[in-house]
Design a protein around this motif. Structure first.
Motif, mmCIF file in Angstrom:
data_model
loop_
_atom_site.group_PDB
_atom_site.id
_atom_site.type_symbol
_atom_site.label_atom_id
_atom_site.label_comp_id
_atom_site.label_asym_id
_atom_site.label_seq_id
_atom_site.Cartn_x
_atom_site.Cartn_y
_atom_site.Cartn_z
ATOM 1 N N UNK A 1 6.737 12.495 -4.136
ATOM 2 C CA UNK A 1 5.635 11.567 -3.893
ATOM 3 C C UNK A 1 5.396 11.404 -2.384
ATOM 4 N N UNK A 2 6.472 11.344 -1.620
ATOM 5 C CA UNK A 2 6.375 11.229 -0.169
ATOM 6 C C UNK A 2 5.714 12.477 0.418
ATOM 7 N N UNK A 3 6.138 13.644 -0.041
ATOM 8 C CA UNK A 3 5.557 14.891 0.472
ATOM 9 C C UNK A 3 4.067 14.978 0.158
ATOM 10 N N UNK A 4 3.679 14.568 -1.032
ATOM 11 C CA UNK A 4 2.275 14.638 -1.429
ATOM 12 C C UNK A 4 1.416 13.727 -0.559
ATOM 13 N N UNK A 5 1.885 12.494 -0.331
ATOM 14 C CA UNK A 5 1.112 11.574 0.508
ATOM 15 C C UNK A 5 1.041 12.090 1.939
ATOM 16 N N UNK B 1 0.839 -1.194 0.000
ATOM 17 C CA UNK B 1 0.000 0.000 0.000
ATOM 18 C C UNK B 1 0.879 1.250 0.000
ATOM 19 N N UNK B 2 0.310 2.350 -0.431
ATOM 20 C CA UNK B 2 1.072 3.603 -0.481
ATOM 21 C C UNK B 2 1.507 4.031 0.911
ATOM 22 N N UNK B 3 0.635 3.826 1.913
ATOM 23 C CA UNK B 3 0.973 4.237 3.264
ATOM 24 C C UNK B 3 2.119 3.395 3.827
#
Length: 454
Positions: A430-434, A156-158
């Motif tokens: 991508x990390x900052x956006x999530x 999962x993204x998380x």
């Protein structure tokens, strides 16, 4: 739950900052701290072994998780164990090894918590085979900014943001780990001396991964033809047929015997207290190098003596002076060996007093958005923080590493610039956006996250 105001540093003892420290004894108490956080936010902290400022939060709250340290029973059929985030790897090893199991990845110290190992996605000396720590997590419990506990699964993204995410997606409260089966508590160890860096790299790659665990000490004081010389140590798990006649059937330590064998370390000369000088460091390295065998195979050692030899030594931080030490770890891809040569020669030419330097070889990249390990070579070294011109020198090394497509380890960092981190970690956006979606108010913050804009 205890609460106090303390000055905290990383293990390197640089840049102390003050925060309110909470020590919860339950998940509910941890959630209450997150819900009641102040404007400076909160960050989780384990045993404080991160050398830099990843577990500091100036003017905010720090959640000390060492009180959450329960270990569940081993599921022998699945080969898993469930434990709290505050359990140290040393304790986990002490509990599991008599049962014939190992934690999935063992880094160079047992003084790291399970939560810290996931948040840093720590690699071990068998990364080419096993990957980093989070690859062996089958499920984790994450306390998020809304004060709720989520069950997070791999893929999962998380999960990918949390693995190597330095505690910035939430507080890891517990995890279920996939374990490794072993039949003895010993390692069969091969030691070789290499005359220079080319020789050392060649010995690393010779024989492929027949011996899965490998790391090398590098003499960063040696110059000229000897630049990059070192001692390569490789190992594999000993099997019962290797045991001496007097050993038991499985040759595993007894649970009642405490720690599974105290690490045995070589006899080395004492170093002077205070700031290391080039002369003392060069002498120390010379004795260490000459004292190692040219070649020795199949030496049997207790497992902790192979993985955690440094844990048996006295605390060496006093040697680096009152300003503390900077741990600098970088990775370069295969094909960038000449850059590695240049960096080693630059450090040697500067006569920086480096007595700790560890070279490892990495395999396939891990899925974490900010995971450090990627295919290639990793070199970690410690330097006195008070060395004149050290910041400028390491900034220059940063630029050379970034230009070669490499990266500096965020979990160890205490001084990198934000633009350099962005250049080294292509998935940072991508990390900052999530993180912005999951935690728009910025509940989870650290000195590292503010300094690098994570």
């Amino acid at each position: 739950m205890s609460v106090d105001t303390v000055s905290l540093t990383g293990w390197g003892r640089t840049a102390p900052t003050t925060a309110v420290r909470f020590r919860p004894r339950s998940y509910e108490e941890a959630a209450a701290v997150v819900r009641g956080r102040g404007p400076r936010g909160v960050i989780a902290r384990g045993l404080g072994r991160s050398p830099g400022d990843a577990a500091q939060n100036a003017g905010g709250s720090v959640l000390d998780l060492t009180g959450l340290a329960r270990i569940g029973g081993v599921d022998a059929a699945a080969g898993t164990v469930r434990c709290d985030a505050g359990v140290s790897l040393e304790r986990l090893l002490r509990v599991l090894l008599p049962l014939g199991w190992l934690p999935p990845v063992l880094p160079g110290t047992g003084g790291v918590t399970v939560g810290g190992a996931i948040a840093s996605d720590l690699p071990g000396p068998d990364h080419r085979r096993a990957g980093s720590f989070a690859r062996h997590v089958s499920v984790l419990e994450l306390l998020t900014a809304d004060g709720e506990v989520r069950t997070v699964l791999p893929g999962t993204a998380l999960f990918d943001a949390t693995a190597g995410g330095l505690g910035l997606t939430g507080v890891i409260l517990g995890a279920t780990l996939r374990l490794r089966r072993v039949t003895t508590g010993l390692m069969s160890v091969t030691t070789e001396r290499a005359g220079d860096l080319d020789d050392l790299l060649a010995r690393f790659t010779a024989g492929g991964d027949r011996l899965p665990y490998a790391s090398a000490w590098v003499d960063l004081m040696a110059r000229g033809r000897a630049a990059g010389r070192g001692i390569l140590t490789r190992g594999e798990h000993a099997t019962p047929d290797m045991r001496p006649a007097h050993a038991g059937r499985t040759w595993l330590p007894k649970r009642s015997g405490g720690a599974p064998g105290r690490p045995r370390v070589p006899s080395l000369p004492p170093l002077p207290a205070g700031l290391l000088g080039p002369g003392a460091a060069a002498l120390y390295n010379e004795v260490r190098y000459r004292g190692a065998p040219r070649a020795r195979a199949a030496e049997l050692r207790p497992l902790p003596a192979f993985f955690h030899a440094s844990d048996a030594l006295p605390d060496v931080r006093a040697l680096y002076g009152r300003a503390g030490l900077v741990r600098y770890r970088f990775a370069l891809g295969y094909g960038q060996e000449e850059t590695l040569h240049r960096v080693v020669r630059r450090i040697a030419a500067r006569r920086s007093p480096a007595v700790r330097a560890v070279l490892q070889r990495f395999g396939p990249a891990d899925p974490g958005l900010l995971s450090f390990a990627a295919p290639g070579w990793s070199l970690a070294l410690d330097l006195p923080a008070a060395l004149p011109g050290l910041a400028r020198f390491l900034d220059g090394v940063d630029e050379e590493v970034a230009a070669a497509g490499g990266r500096v380890c965020l979990a160890k960092d205490s001084r990198m610039r934000p633009e350099t981190a962005a250049a080294m970690y292509p998935r940072l956006a991508e990390f900052r956006e999530l993180r912005a979606r999951l935690d728009p108010a910025g509940a989870f913050r650290s000195d590292l996250s503010r300094r690098l804009g994570l």
